[in-house]
Design an enzyme around this catalytic site. Structure first.
Site, PDB file in Angstrom:
ATOM      1  N   TRP A 100      20.703  16.479 -22.419  1.00  7.84           N
ATOM      2  CA  TRP A 100      19.694  16.770 -21.387  1.00  7.84           C
ATOM      3  C   TRP A 100      19.657  18.259 -21.071  1.00  7.84           C
ATOM      4  CZ3 TRP A 100      16.713  12.970 -21.715  1.00  7.84           C
ATOM      5  CH2 TRP A 100      17.215  11.686 -21.946  1.00  7.84           C
ATOM      6  N   ASP A 167      20.511  20.482 -12.557  1.00 11.65           N
ATOM      7  CA  ASP A 167      20.090  19.101 -12.748  1.00 11.65           C
ATOM      8  C   ASP A 167      21.251  18.214 -12.334  1.00 11.65           C
ATOM      9  OD1 ASP A 167      19.415  16.578 -13.634  1.00 11.65           O
ATOM     10  OD2 ASP A 167      19.046  17.155 -15.713  1.00 11.65           O
ATOM     11  N   LYS A 191      20.188   6.883 -10.623  1.00 13.70           N
ATOM     12  CA  LYS A 191      21.634   6.771 -10.817  1.00 13.70           C
ATOM     13  C   LYS A 191      22.318   6.416  -9.493  1.00 13.70           C
ATOM     14  CE  LYS A 191      20.928   8.578 -14.962  1.00 13.70           C
ATOM     15  NZ  LYS A 191      20.980   7.810 -16.212  1.00 13.70           N
TER      16      LYS A 191
END
Length: 355
Positions: A100, A167, A191
């Site tokens: 990511w 992030d 999450k």
């Protein structure tokens, strides 16, 4: 009983599911479903107001930061961050610690120059680079705090002399942070905050509007800040369920309490991985994530056998990402210690069976 170790969309508390399910049928005794009410109604305006207030309270967000609830997931933020912060012809610095982080840098490179200050790709992202220099002429420095695939986590904000962007999709609300250390935080909700469909952005107001770019309004953080996250039709249900989950977190005692629980859960599982001769962790000891625990076995045959045992014991979602193989146990806020113990018991059972 099922124990959900899935990487996301993830487990949420049972009471959150129950209240959210009721709201699908009848929201606030209105006779309407949360799925059909107007996003301009006073009832939903109050949901947005409360959700923002809970984020601000739980994370102690300073007053000069905007709290936004956006769509498009963290992947859209890969583009929105440079759109808003990176001048034409400017440079941004990125730390490459996984898939990511790499994708974020690739998106930014379409809008300007990107300098990768360090990367752990040489060892399949099993560690966090500790020594790197961020150029002082960078518009910002971006990193990913928790790497879900590889099971590594950065617990302290890097000290840099440029705006800091992070992030936090997979560890937001799982541990204490000082929001003032960052200029922009973004996190997909799916999450620890709520269901997929909404993305949290916390941004310091005075860094906006300085890139010199003409940005489509839908991609301009200022548009969403001025409209109170209501510039376009927001993800109503995702925001509502996030509010319920934030209420749950507050009732538990907040971030400090959940962090203590998360430390115990992670330690319990890592201790068994380190003790049990059939399993071994993949991440460097000092960089191990509390949220995503990656581990492997010696052979594919053993792994297949353990997956079958896990299925029999109701352990769901532990198959590792194809980039690492083996297993990945995602142990987000709502996963209980009893689920961790169920996984540990299965590992001990496998040991007894085959030693």
């Amino acid at each position: 009983m099922k124990h959900n170790f899935g990487a996301g969309p993830c487990i949420l508390p049972k009471e959150v599911f129950q209240e959210a399910a009721q709201a699908v049928i009848d929201f606030n005794n209105s006779g309407l479903s949360i799925l059909e009410i107007s996003h301009r109604s006073k009832d939903f305006e109050q949901v947005v107001i409360e959700t923002e207030a809970l984020v601000r309270e739980l994370l102690a967000v300073p007053a000069d930061y905007s709290v936004l609830f956006l769509q498009g997931g963290a992947s859209q933020q890969f583009a929105m961050v440079p759109m808003n912060l990176l001048p034409e012809g400017g440079k941004a610095a990125y730390l490459d610690t996984g898939v990511w982080a790499s994708k974020a840098a690739k998106e930014a490179s379409k809008l300007g120059n990107v300098e990768i200050v360090a990367s752990s790709s040489d060892k399949n992202y099993t560690y966090i680079p500790k020594v790197f220099t961020v150029p002082t002429d960078a518009a910002y420095f971006h990193y990913t705090s928790n790497n879900t695939i590889y099971g590594t986590e950065i617990f302290e904000a890097p000290k840099v002399n440029v705006p800091l962007v992070v992030d936090m999709s997979s560890d937001i609300l799982s541990r204490t942070i000082n929001v003032a250390d960052y200029d922009l935080i973004y996190a997909g909700a799916q999450k620890n905050m709520g269901p997929a469909g909404v993305t949290l952005v916390i941004v310091k107001n005075d860094i906006l509007g300085k890139s010199g770019r003409t940005i489509p309004a839908i991609f301009d953080y200022r548009s969403h800040a001025l409209a109170g996250s209501m510039y376009n039709t927001p993800p109503v249900y995702s925001i509502y369920v996030s509010m319920l989950n934030l209420r749950w977190l507050k009732a538990k005692g907040g971030i400090e309490v959940i962090e203590r629980e998360n430390i115990i859960k992670a330690r319990t599982l890592y201790d068994e991985i380190d003790r049990n001769p059939f399993f071994r962790g993949t991440a460097n000891l000092e960089d191990r994530s509390r949220m995503n625990v990656s581990f492997v076995m010696d052979t594919a045959e053993q792994e297949a056998e353990f997956l079958e045992l896990a299925k029999e014991r109701g352990l769901i979602g532990i198959k590792g990402h194809r980039s690492v193989g083996g297993f990945r146990a995602s142990i987000y806020n709502a996963l209980t210690l009893s689920s961790i113990n169920a996984l540990v018991d299965a590992m001990k059972e496998f040991e007894e069976r085959y030693k």
